[in-house]
Scaffold this motif. Structure first.
Motif, PDB file in Angstrom:
ATOM      1  N   ILE A 142       4.204  -5.541  -7.019  1.00 24.86           N
ATOM      2  CA  ILE A 142       3.380  -4.681  -7.862  1.00 24.86           C
ATOM      3  C   ILE A 142       3.846  -4.882  -9.298  1.00 24.86           C
ATOM      4  O   ILE A 142       5.045  -4.803  -9.589  1.00 24.86           O
ATOM      5  CB  ILE A 142       3.516  -3.211  -7.450  1.00 24.86           C
ATOM      6  CG1 ILE A 142       3.075  -3.031  -5.996  1.00 24.86           C
ATOM      7  CG2 ILE A 142       2.707  -2.303  -8.373  1.00 24.86           C
ATOM      8  CD1 ILE A 142       3.515  -1.716  -5.386  1.00 24.86           C
ATOM      9  N   HIS A 169      11.584   2.111  -7.538  1.00 21.86           N
ATOM     10  CA  HIS A 169      10.772   1.095  -6.858  1.00 21.86           C
ATOM     11  C   HIS A 169      11.189  -0.320  -7.256  1.00 21.86           C
ATOM     12  O   HIS A 169      10.358  -1.224  -7.262  1.00 21.86           O
ATOM     13  CB  HIS A 169       9.294   1.314  -7.181  1.00 21.86           C
ATOM     14  CG  HIS A 169       8.754   2.636  -6.731  1.00 21.86           C
ATOM     15  ND1 HIS A 169       8.323   2.872  -5.444  1.00 21.86           N
ATOM     16  CD2 HIS A 169       8.596   3.810  -7.407  1.00 21.86           C
ATOM     17  CE1 HIS A 169       7.907   4.123  -5.338  1.00 21.86           C
ATOM     18  NE2 HIS A 169       8.054   4.710  -6.513  1.00 21.86           N
ATOM     19  N   THR A 173       8.409  -3.289  -7.282  1.00 22.46           N
ATOM     20  CA  THR A 173       7.656  -3.182  -8.528  1.00 22.46           C
ATOM     21  C   THR A 173       8.413  -3.820  -9.676  1.00 22.46           C
ATOM     22  O   THR A 173       9.618  -3.603  -9.839  1.00 22.46           O
ATOM     23  CB  THR A 173       7.364  -1.701  -8.851  1.00 22.46           C
ATOM     24  OG1 THR A 173       6.666  -1.116  -7.745  1.00 22.46           O
ATOM     25  CG2 THR A 173       6.542  -1.560 -10.104  1.00 22.46           C
ATOM     26  N   VAL A 251       1.631   3.451  -7.205  1.00 18.93           N
ATOM     27  CA  VAL A 251       2.606   2.510  -6.654  1.00 18.93           C
ATOM     28  C   VAL A 251       2.863   2.814  -5.176  1.00 18.93           C
ATOM     29  O   VAL A 251       2.935   1.906  -4.338  1.00 18.93           O
ATOM     30  CB  VAL A 251       3.920   2.554  -7.467  1.00 18.93           C
ATOM     31  CG1 VAL A 251       5.049   1.839  -6.717  1.00 18.93           C
ATOM     32  CG2 VAL A 251       3.716   1.909  -8.834  1.00 18.93           C
TER      33      VAL A 251
END
Length: 713
Positions: A142, A169, A173, A251
């Motif tokens: 992400i 994250h 991410t 997310v």
């Protein structure tokens, strides 16, 4: 006579506000506190709007100002916490469930996706260990693109908002900073490298001096966040601050969705920390002379104060642990900046990222907190009251003037005061609107005031984003007025000496009163020390080749300049004759958007994040304010309203200018079982340079939150 429905509505709003106050007290994380403050502000504004509409408490509000240029305003706001808000009008529902006149201000039925363009930047990559990255390198992760520029205090706020999400994250991410400059100096690669270290950016940064990626992603405002899913599609865009909660939700959804599909790749990101450099100071901010002859310096990047000997070089002691934090014993700071000597010999400290004022005692070496809660001030929060109970917003400098401490509140474009005698703070000048407007203090506009210096009956202000030198003075009645000595507005800057009316600065961060009545200006992005003489109205250059000077302090017949990007104080003897420099003038680097003459559709796109919806039971949850520079650019359509879509008419004969659009929308948690759902306020200001030309666009889309499929990257 008030109807039963209106009475019930008042009671409902009172219940909502009470629940919001309770959530604020229970908030634990930074984003939870920010969300609670913003929703409380929105509820108060909405209840007042209901009262105006249903009970006629105030009648019609006066018009908003048309332009952020230097001019007198047609209304007196009565202080920063009393902005007029249009009375809500209940919108009609369409057959498809969306709201008439609300554009995209409804939850999207499904998440739109557009293939993300490549990441391109002539300046290359920072924080990657020398590796060049392509979009394909992030497939399976992400990706959050943060379009920022280091002069922008709102961008710095977003950097802090993202820290918690980035840590939580980090295995799924990756945040990529896309540095997109406003000022000429910000296009220098080394300046970007310095800024990345200065502000503790712990993710890769793409240096895009020519705004190539900015244009590919159709970005129009600093800061803007773009979310790309693990398959390489753009799925959301957010402009402005306060989107941490929406990003956290998105997310989580993307992790679940792509984990199930097998398209999510976990692991370490591409961030490579730079090698630490051994210096006594690291990007110092400001300095002040202590009564004993030594100097106190804010060692901003290392989150400390440092006392230097009379030579301005030798370290006497360090104050603070050096770790980012907020505490008195042991003392912890977060990017401290401004310093000022109090009448009792203690030093007041602008603890910028902690949104607080601290006091340091040079005798006992103790630190105490005197103002601020550690939380950032949001629109609608109290702007006056007990100092330890009122939130502040990025205080950048402080000065003792008119029997109290004045605060350059860069985060909200205002000046505040702190009165040690009463232990209170209050907004003193500025409306929170960003721009250059002179006049009575409560009506003036500032743009990130970053430096203060008191001299007699004047308080000098370095107003950084307007590249201006301004001052506050008090008249015989005790009223304060704001005036501009040097500077033209948000988009004009450069290095030009001579008469103050045509002289130019570039993002000055500091100002120092000199013994002869003139003032020295730390002209930060011109790497120069400038001087303005009020007696002659002339601006001269005192010294050049100073790397990002951010302040200066007198030392006998010399001046010690805080050379922030050289990590030192530099001693200068003020010359009797000014230096001769080549005049240079600039305007903001963004290309103008070509628009067609006649009618133009301003379209602010807002889609409530997943799990949220607009709550329109007692009026619309949106607001739009439009003005222009020059004001004559718009023949029709300026002013305030509640629809996020508006048709404006361009005047004949005006071929270029800037459209100023301010939008606000509030979405609430979509939980039918909760009578008082939590709400989240989204707000952003745009300044869009435009050029009127045949064949230009008839629609100007601005994404507040969500995705506009018609503005494909």
């Amino acid at each position: 006579m008030v109807s039963r429905r209106h009475c019930e509505a008042c009671q409902w709003w009172d219940g909502v506000i009470a629940k919001a106050v309770e959530r604020l007290h229970l908030a634990e994380s930074g984003w939870e506190r920010a969300r609670a403050v913003r929703e409380l502000a929105f509820y108060k504004v909405s209840r007042e709007g209901h009262v105006q509409q249903a009970h006629g408490a105030r009648g019609a509000h006066p018009p908003y100002p048309r332009s952020p240029d230097r001019a007198s305003l047609p209304w007196r706001p009565g202080g920063p916490s009393a902005h007029p808000v249009p009375a809500p009008v209940i919108p009609r529902s369409r057959a498809d469930g969306t709201l008439e006149g609300m554009n995209a201000a409804s939850p999207a039925p499904r998440r739109a996706r557009v293939r993300a363009p490549e990441l391109v930047g002539k300046g290359g990559w920072i924080n990657t260990g020398g590796k060049d990255l392509k979009l394909a390198d992030f497939r399976g992760r992400i990706l959050i693109l943060d379009f920022w520029t280091f002069c922008c205090v709102n961008c710095l706020h977003v950097l802090d908002e993202l820290r918690e999400l980035e840590e939580k994250h980090r295995d799924t991410t990756v945040i990529i900073g896309v540095h997109s400059p406003k000022f000429v100096h910000e296009a220098e690669h080394q300046a970007v490298v310095d800024a990345v270290e200065r502000y503790g950016v712990h993710h890769p940064v793409l240096d895009d001096p020519e705004l190539a990626t900015w244009k590919q992603y159709a970005v129009r405002a600093w800061p803007t966040l773009v979310v790309i899913d693990p398959e390489g599609y753009v799925v959301a865009q957010h402009a402005g601050e306060g989107h941490a909660h929406a990003l956290e939700t998105l997310v989580g959804e993307l992790e679940e969705e792509h984990g199930a599909k097998g398209t999510l790749r976990r692991g370490d990101g591409p961030y490579v920390a730079p090698e630490p450099v051994a210096t006594d100071l690291r990007f110092p901010g400001k300095a002040v002379a202590l009564p004993g002859g030594t100097f106190l310096v804010s060692d901003t990047t290392r989150h400390q104060l440092v006392e230097l000997a009379e030579d301005g070089e030798t370290v006497v002691r360090r104050i603070g642990t050096g770790e980012r934090g907020f505490g008195d014993s042991p003392a912890r700071f977060s990017e401290p900046q401004g310093l000022a000597l109090l009448p009792d010999g203690r030093v007041i400290v602008a603890d910028t990222v902690n949104h607080a004022l601290r006091v340091y005692d040079p005798e006992t070496h103790e630190v105490s907190t005197v103002a601020g809660t550690g939380r950032q001030w949001w629109q609608g929060s109290p702007a006056a009251g007990p100092a330890r109970e009122v939130d502040l917003s990025s205080p950048w400098d402080v000065a003792w003037f008119a029997d109290r401490v004045w605060i350059a509140m860069a985060g909200v474009h205002q000046l505040w005061t702190y009165d040690p005698a009463t232990g209170t703070v209050a907004a003193a000048a500025g409306t929170t609107n960003e721009g250059l407007v002179d006049g009575p203090a409560a009506e003036a506009w500032f743009a990130q005031p970053s430096g203060l210096a008191a001299a007699g009956d004047r308080l000098w202000v370095a107003d950084s984003e307007t590249s201006a030198l301004r001052y506050v003075e008090r008249d015989d009645r005790g009223e304060f007025t704001v005036r501009t000595a040097v500077g033209a507005g948000l988009f004009d800057f450069g290095h030009r000496d001579g008469d103050a009316q045509q002289a130019l600065l570039q993002h000055p961060l500091g100002v120092t009163a000199l013994p002869d009545g003139s003032v020295a200006v730390a002209d930060t992005y011109n790497h120069a020390l400038r001087r303005y003489d009020p007696a002659t109205g002339q601006v001269t250059t005192v010294a050049t080749d100073l790397r990002e000077p951010s302040g200066a302090v007198l030392a006998g017949e010399d001046v010690l300049v805080v050379e922030s990007a050289r990590h030192r104080l530099t001693r200068l003897r003020l010359p009797e004759e000014a230096l001769r420099v080549e005049s240079v003038a600039h305007r903001t680097r963004r290309e103008a958007t070509e628009i067609a003459p006649g009618e133009l559709l301003l379209d602010v796109v807002f889609q409530a994040p997943a799990g949220q919806k607009l709550d329109t039971r007692y009026g619309p949850s949106t607001r739009l304010l439009v003005s222009s520079t020059p004001p004559e650019l718009l023949a029709e359509g300026s002013g305030a309203g509640t629809d996020l879509s508006r048709r404006v008419v361009l005047a004949d004969g005006v071929t270029e200018g800037v459209l100023h659009i301010s939008a606000m929308a509030a979405s609430c948690d979509d939980d039918p079982a909760n009578e008082y759902p939590a709400c989240h306020v989204h707000q952003q200001d745009w300044g869009v340079p435009v050029r009127v030309a045949a064949g230009g666009a008839g629609r100007l889309p601005l994404v507040l939150a969500g995705f506009d499929p018609d503005a494909r990257p």
